[in-house]
Write an enzyme that holds these catalytic residues in place. Structure first.
Site, PDB file in Angstrom:
ATOM      1  CD  GLU A   1      -2.546   3.415  -5.677  1.00 20.55           C
ATOM      2  OE1 GLU A   1      -3.636   2.857  -5.981  1.00 20.55           O
ATOM      3  OE2 GLU A   1      -1.552   2.780  -5.302  1.00 20.55           O
TER       4      GLU A   1
ATOM      5  NE  ARG B   1      -4.396  -0.913  -0.017  1.00 18.98           N
ATOM      6  CZ  ARG B   1      -4.672  -1.882  -0.891  1.00 18.98           C
ATOM      7  NH1 ARG B   1      -3.735  -2.277  -1.748  1.00 18.98           N
ATOM      8  NH2 ARG B   1      -5.861  -2.461  -0.912  1.00 18.98           N
TER       9      ARG B   1
ATOM     10  CG  HIS C   1      -2.605  -0.451  -7.283  1.00 19.19           C
ATOM     11  ND1 HIS C   1      -3.161   0.196  -6.200  1.00 19.19           N
ATOM     12  CD2 HIS C   1      -2.541  -1.766  -6.926  1.00 19.19           C
ATOM     13  CE1 HIS C   1      -3.427  -0.683  -5.241  1.00 19.19           C
ATOM     14  NE2 HIS C   1      -3.066  -1.870  -5.661  1.00 19.19           N
TER      15      HIS C   1
END
Length: 323
Positions: free
Chosen positions: A263, A234, A281
């Site tokens: 993000e 993360r 991601h």
């Protein structure tokens, strides 16, 4: 089972939407013109929620659903769901472990190779015509040979990464909240201590308050000027400001990042650096794996509403509930 009503908090893959719509009365929060009016009307009838990291599923939302029994989260990380609130109010939370473990571990090793051997930079060199014009790409200073990898969070994915690192001839050590029995890798009780002992720091840690910015300036200094950071867990685990400063001032040698603090925003300072590899991601982003994740979201809801209980409850909401 059409008598059950299910809430979807945001965009979900077609596999999930189609199966939920075929089994239940489905409500889509993202399509509500007036969210408060919508929740006031349908909230008391909702028995299950399907959600993902794109929407904060907190106590404020769940309190509008007084009869909800399960929140099925798309993803192994569930920091966008207030699992603590859910556990205190008798709501079970599920995630999608195991089905993405191998895919994420594969991505991590690819990111590691790209970063250490400068594969992204060397490809850009070729595409720019510089191989023919300027000669061979410069020899890389870094290598995997003889290196130690420190893994932050040796869970399912961390262990899969460790196995792959061993196959590459790397020494593996780890840090987590506690030492694990039956694990063949050396445990470090502090993250700084592990960083000092490692050439490469791989973070698989989940998000949340407990891990927020735990990879900070002190940890990066401990990793050292030849050190490499890989983050596949993360983005909030890493203090991005400290990381940018460490990369600009050669406190560490490089970084490979699949996740970011805010993000989809990626700081322009990171984009500008050649010794940083950036992925959007994509750790589990294959049709194969995302379909398995989506199916597990559906299966958790179906199993729970049919009276069989959840398949993959998270630690904060064990099943059956603790009394």
């Amino acid at each position: 089972m059409k008598e059950f009503e299910v809430l979807v908090t945001g965009r979900m893959m077609p596999l999930v939407m189609e199966q939920l719509e075929s089994r239940f009365t489905l409500h889509k929060l993202q399509e509500a013109a007036d969210r408060d009016a919508f929740l006031a009307e349908v909230g008391p009838r909702i028995k299950a929620v399907a959600t993902g990291g794109h929407v904060r599923t907190d106590g404020a939302l769940l309190s509008r659903l007084p009869n909800v029994g399960i929140v099925a989260n798309f993803g192994v990380g569930y920091d966008s769901v207030d699992a603590g609130w859910a556990g205190q109010h008798g709501v079970v939370v599920t995630n999608t472990p195991d089905v993405l473990t191998e895919e994420v571990a594969d991505t991590c090793l690819g990111l590691l190779l790209m970063t250490v051997r400068e594969l992204s930079a060397s490809e850009r060199y070729l595409r720019a015509g510089r191989w023919e014009k300027d000669g061979p790409y410069p020899l890389t200073h870094n290598t995997l040979r003889g290196k130690t990898v420190g893994i932050l969070a040796l869970g399912r994915i961390g262990k899969a990464i460790a196995t792959r690192c061993e196959a590459f001839g790397l020494t593996v050590v780890y840090h987590g909240r506690s030492e694990q029995k039956g694990v063949p890798y050396r445990y470090y009780p502090t993250l700084v201590g592990m960083a000092q002992a490692s050439d490469i720091l791989i973070s698989v840690a989940p998000g949340g308050q407990d891990t927020f910015h735990i990879i900070d300036a002190e940890v990066l200094r401990a990793l050292g000027p030849k050190g490499v950071l890989i983050n596949i867990g993360r983005g909030t685990v890493v203090d991005e400001g400290a990381l940018i400063n460490a990369l600009q001032n050669k406190v560490i040698a490089g970084a490979g990042l699949d996740v970011f603090e805010k993000e989809p925003h990626v700081p322009p300072e990171l984009i500008a650096m050649d010794h940083v590899v950036l992925l959007p991601h994509v750790g589990s982003a294959s049709h194969h794996t995302r379909n398995l994740m989506g199916q597990l979201v559906v299966d958790n809801i179906v199993s729970f509403l049919s009276g069989k209980g959840p398949i993959t409850p998270v630690a904060e909401t064990p099943w059956p509930p603790k009394r």
